[in-house]
Scaffold this motif. Structure first.
Motif, mmCIF file in Angstrom:
data_model
loop_
_atom_site.group_PDB
_atom_site.id
_atom_site.type_symbol
_atom_site.label_atom_id
_atom_site.label_comp_id
_atom_site.label_asym_id
_atom_site.label_seq_id
_atom_site.Cartn_x
_atom_site.Cartn_y
_atom_site.Cartn_z
ATOM 1 N N ILE A 1 -5.467 -2.664 5.703
ATOM 2 C CA ILE A 1 -4.088 -2.205 5.880
ATOM 3 C C ILE A 1 -3.965 -0.740 5.473
ATOM 4 N N ARG A 2 -4.629 -0.394 4.366
ATOM 5 C CA ARG A 2 -4.629 1.003 3.908
ATOM 6 C C ARG A 2 -5.205 1.920 4.987
ATOM 7 N N GLN A 3 -6.272 1.493 5.652
ATOM 8 C CA GLN A 3 -6.901 2.290 6.693
ATOM 9 C C GLN A 3 -5.962 2.482 7.880
ATOM 10 N N VAL A 4 -5.284 1.402 8.284
ATOM 11 C CA VAL A 4 -4.350 1.489 9.411
ATOM 12 C C VAL A 4 -3.220 2.460 9.101
ATOM 13 N N ILE A 5 -2.614 2.349 7.925
ATOM 14 C CA ILE A 5 -1.498 3.224 7.570
ATOM 15 C C ILE A 5 -1.962 4.670 7.471
ATOM 16 N N ARG B 1 10.830 9.224 7.858
ATOM 17 C CA ARG B 1 10.755 7.917 7.195
ATOM 18 C C ARG B 1 10.993 6.796 8.196
ATOM 19 N N ASP B 2 12.021 6.949 9.036
ATOM 20 C CA ASP B 2 12.328 5.925 10.038
ATOM 21 C C ASP B 2 11.197 5.816 11.061
ATOM 22 N N ALA B 3 10.643 6.957 11.454
ATOM 23 C CA ALA B 3 9.546 6.952 12.428
ATOM 24 C C ALA B 3 8.316 6.276 11.849
ATOM 25 N N PHE B 4 8.050 6.521 10.566
ATOM 26 C CA PHE B 4 6.907 5.873 9.923
ATOM 27 C C PHE B 4 7.078 4.361 9.874
ATOM 28 N N LEU B 5 8.265 3.896 9.475
ATOM 29 C CA LEU B 5 8.512 2.455 9.409
ATOM 30 C C LEU B 5 8.396 1.817 10.788
ATOM 31 N N HIS B 6 8.856 2.517 11.814
ATOM 32 C CA HIS B 6 8.710 2.004 13.179
ATOM 33 C C HIS B 6 7.227 1.910 13.542
ATOM 34 N N TRP B 7 6.448 2.913 13.172
ATOM 35 C CA TRP B 7 5.008 2.932 13.443
ATOM 36 C C TRP B 7 4.319 1.757 12.735
ATOM 37 N N VAL B 8 4.710 1.506 11.501
ATOM 38 C CA VAL B 8 4.127 0.400 10.741
ATOM 39 C C VAL B 8 4.401 -0.930 11.422
ATOM 40 N N ARG B 9 5.639 -1.141 11.875
ATOM 41 C CA ARG B 9 5.987 -2.411 12.530
ATOM 42 C C ARG B 9 5.236 -2.602 13.844
ATOM 43 N N GLN B 10 4.855 -1.494 14.486
ATOM 44 C CA GLN B 10 4.100 -1.577 15.736
ATOM 45 C C GLN B 10 2.623 -1.893 15.498
ATOM 46 N N HIS B 11 2.086 -1.466 14.359
ATOM 47 C CA HIS B 11 0.641 -1.543 14.133
ATOM 48 C C HIS B 11 0.210 -2.640 13.160
ATOM 49 N N GLY C 1 2.906 -1.094 -1.798
ATOM 50 C CA GLY C 1 2.379 0.115 -1.205
ATOM 51 C C GLY C 1 3.126 1.348 -1.658
ATOM 52 N N ALA C 2 2.394 2.455 -1.773
ATOM 53 C CA ALA C 2 2.985 3.766 -2.050
ATOM 54 C C ALA C 2 2.464 4.728 -0.992
ATOM 55 N N VAL C 3 3.341 5.289 -0.209
ATOM 56 C CA VAL C 3 2.947 6.130 0.924
ATOM 57 C C VAL C 3 3.580 7.506 0.782
ATOM 58 N N GLN C 4 2.738 8.531 0.815
ATOM 59 C CA GLN C 4 3.220 9.921 0.779
ATOM 60 C C GLN C 4 3.231 10.460 2.202
ATOM 61 N N LEU C 5 4.404 10.865 2.674
ATOM 62 C CA LEU C 5 4.504 11.474 3.994
ATOM 63 C C LEU C 5 4.203 12.965 3.905
ATOM 64 N N ARG C 6 3.708 13.528 4.997
ATOM 65 C CA ARG C 6 3.419 14.973 5.010
ATOM 66 C C ARG C 6 4.700 15.786 4.830
ATOM 67 N N THR C 7 5.769 15.317 5.439
ATOM 68 C CA THR C 7 7.083 15.938 5.266
ATOM 69 C C THR C 7 8.100 14.814 5.134
ATOM 70 N N LEU C 8 8.746 14.722 3.993
ATOM 71 C CA LEU C 8 9.679 13.628 3.748
ATOM 72 C C LEU C 8 11.067 14.003 4.255
ATOM 73 N N VAL D 1 1.405 10.451 7.735
ATOM 74 C CA VAL D 1 1.004 10.066 6.381
ATOM 75 C C VAL D 1 -0.008 11.042 5.800
ATOM 76 N N ALA D 2 0.249 11.474 4.556
ATOM 77 C CA ALA D 2 -0.704 12.323 3.831
ATOM 78 C C ALA D 2 -1.627 11.474 2.965
ATOM 79 N N ASN D 3 -1.067 10.515 2.217
ATOM 80 C CA ASN D 3 -1.845 9.627 1.348
ATOM 81 C C ASN D 3 -1.161 8.268 1.275
ATOM 82 N N CYS D 4 -1.945 7.247 0.986
ATOM 83 C CA CYS D 4 -1.322 5.944 0.774
ATOM 84 C C CYS D 4 -2.197 5.075 -0.119
ATOM 85 N N ASP D 5 -1.557 4.146 -0.779
ATOM 86 C CA ASP D 5 -2.257 3.162 -1.604
ATOM 87 C C ASP D 5 -1.616 1.806 -1.349
#
Length: 367
Positions: free
Chosen positions: A304-308, A344-354, A332-339, A314-318
């Motif tokens: 899951i970490r690899q997919v995210i 944030r909404d785009a990232f959550l949409h990406w997560v639900r797709q993948h 999970g803790a996810v650091q976005l490149r630009t918050l 995403v800049a970093n995640c755990d």
């Protein structure tokens, strides 16, 4: 009789539900044979092909005559008749899929003889109920044994929990669930009440807290230890007790630990760390691999970490798992490149797709 139209319909709709991510395809237990998989269930041509592939694999339809071609029609009745005809021609094996997600689900073939042997033992372990209520899909090995084979051997009716009023659940009703569906049943039916009935749980470890809550609600509960690869291995009736091995399951004198079924001679590795209390009693200490069970599905935090991490935002995640009151949950803790709110909404949409629902951390901190 095992292969009835009703049982085959349940397996078809539970398999469709897996594709649609909607239990039992969102339908009640009693449906019309004229139900159309496209018009009434919402399976388009691609998802019908996926459903046909699952069912051909599960029932071994391709090992039978060409007249059993599922995709020649779209009605549930056509698919049921094809499968009933196929099982009348060859009824030796069924092929199940493991519940792994990131770990890639594998196929596991079990003989009908071994499945029936386990079910016949269970008819001696569990008192015969007046009815069985299912909270699990019938296309999983656990659901198949407990909600297809057992009701057939007992000759008792089966229905879905959604079709049954709480007043119909009696002391001689058997509910078949997983820790995830038992938690739902407790919150919706049992919390703060006494509801005498019988219950079975498997497919994932049940937390001691939930086990004790169900006992306090007058549920006579049996927890089954096993896996898609092994079938059932042991049982217990109290959360603090070790599992007692089924009488036909023995340990082989080798490492890593392997079990043997004396009825079939089949041997297999055990997927968990075990503590041997005695020759016939075990405690389960955890998985040998890196998976954790979320809602009865094995997921892999590293995958899951690899997919995210592959998301461009995403800049970093755990990602890690932690037990909360005995129940494994993903964090999970996810650091976005630009918050920003848009990112944030785009990232959550990406997560639900993948990621599938069990793979998405229930507690996700985005910064």
């Amino acid at each position: 009789m095992i292969w009835t139209s009703a049982n085959v319909r349940r397996i078809i709709l539970d398999t469709a539900g897996r594709i649609l991510q909607n239990p039992h395809a969102g339908l009640p237990s009693a449906v019309s044979a004229e139900l159309d998989l496209y018009r009434d269930v919402g399976l388009d041509s691609i998802s019908r092909m996926e459903l046909a592939a699952y069912l051909n694999e599960f029932f071994g339809v391709f090992d039978t005559s060409v007249e059993n071609y599922l995709l020649a029609g779209t009605t549930l009745d056509h698919w049921v008749n094809c499968i009933l005809r196929a099982r009348s021609q060859v009824d030796d094996y069924l092929t199940f899929r493991t519940s792994g997600t990131s770990g890639a689900a594998r196929t596991v073939r079990h003989s009908m003889a071994s499945l029936l042997h386990e079910a016949r033992f269970l008819t001696t372990l569990l008192p015969r109920p007046d009815r069985v209520i299912s909270l699990v899909p019938a296309n999983h090995i656990y659901g198949f044994i407990y909600t297809v084979l057992l009701p057939a051997l007992w000759d008792v009716p089966l229905c879905l929990l959604a079709d049954v009023p709480a007043t119909a659940i009696t002391a001689n009703t058997l509910l078949v669930g997983t820790p995830f569906t038992w938690e739902f049943a407790y919150q919706s039916l049992l919390a703060g009440k006494s509801q005498p009935c019988r219950g079975v749980s498997s497919a994932a470890p049940m937390s001691p807290g939930l086990f004790d809550q169900l006992i306090s609600a007058s549920v006579s509960l049996t927890e089954i230890y096993g896996s898609s690869e092994t079938g059932g291995l042991g049982y217990r009736h109290r959360s603090e007790a070790p599992f007692t091995l089924f009488p036909y399951v023995t340990r082989l004198p080798e490492e890593p630990v392997r079990m043997c079924r004396t009825d079939t001679g089949a041997s297999f590795p055990v997927p968990d760390w075990l503590e041997w209390v005695s020759a016939t009693e075990i405690r389960v200490l955890g998985r040998l691999d890196d998976s954790v069970s979320i809602a009865g599905v094995n997921v892999y935090p590293a995958a899951i970490r690899q997919v995210i991490s592959e998301c461009p935002l995403v800049a970093n995640c755990d990602i890690y798992a932690k037990a909360d009151v005995g129940v494994q949950k993903l964090y999970g803790a996810v650091q976005l490149r630009t918050l920003t709110e848009a990112n944030r909404d785009a990232f959550l949409h990406w997560v639900r797709q993948h990621l599938s629902a069990p793979e998405i951390p229930q507690n996700l901190y985005i910064y």
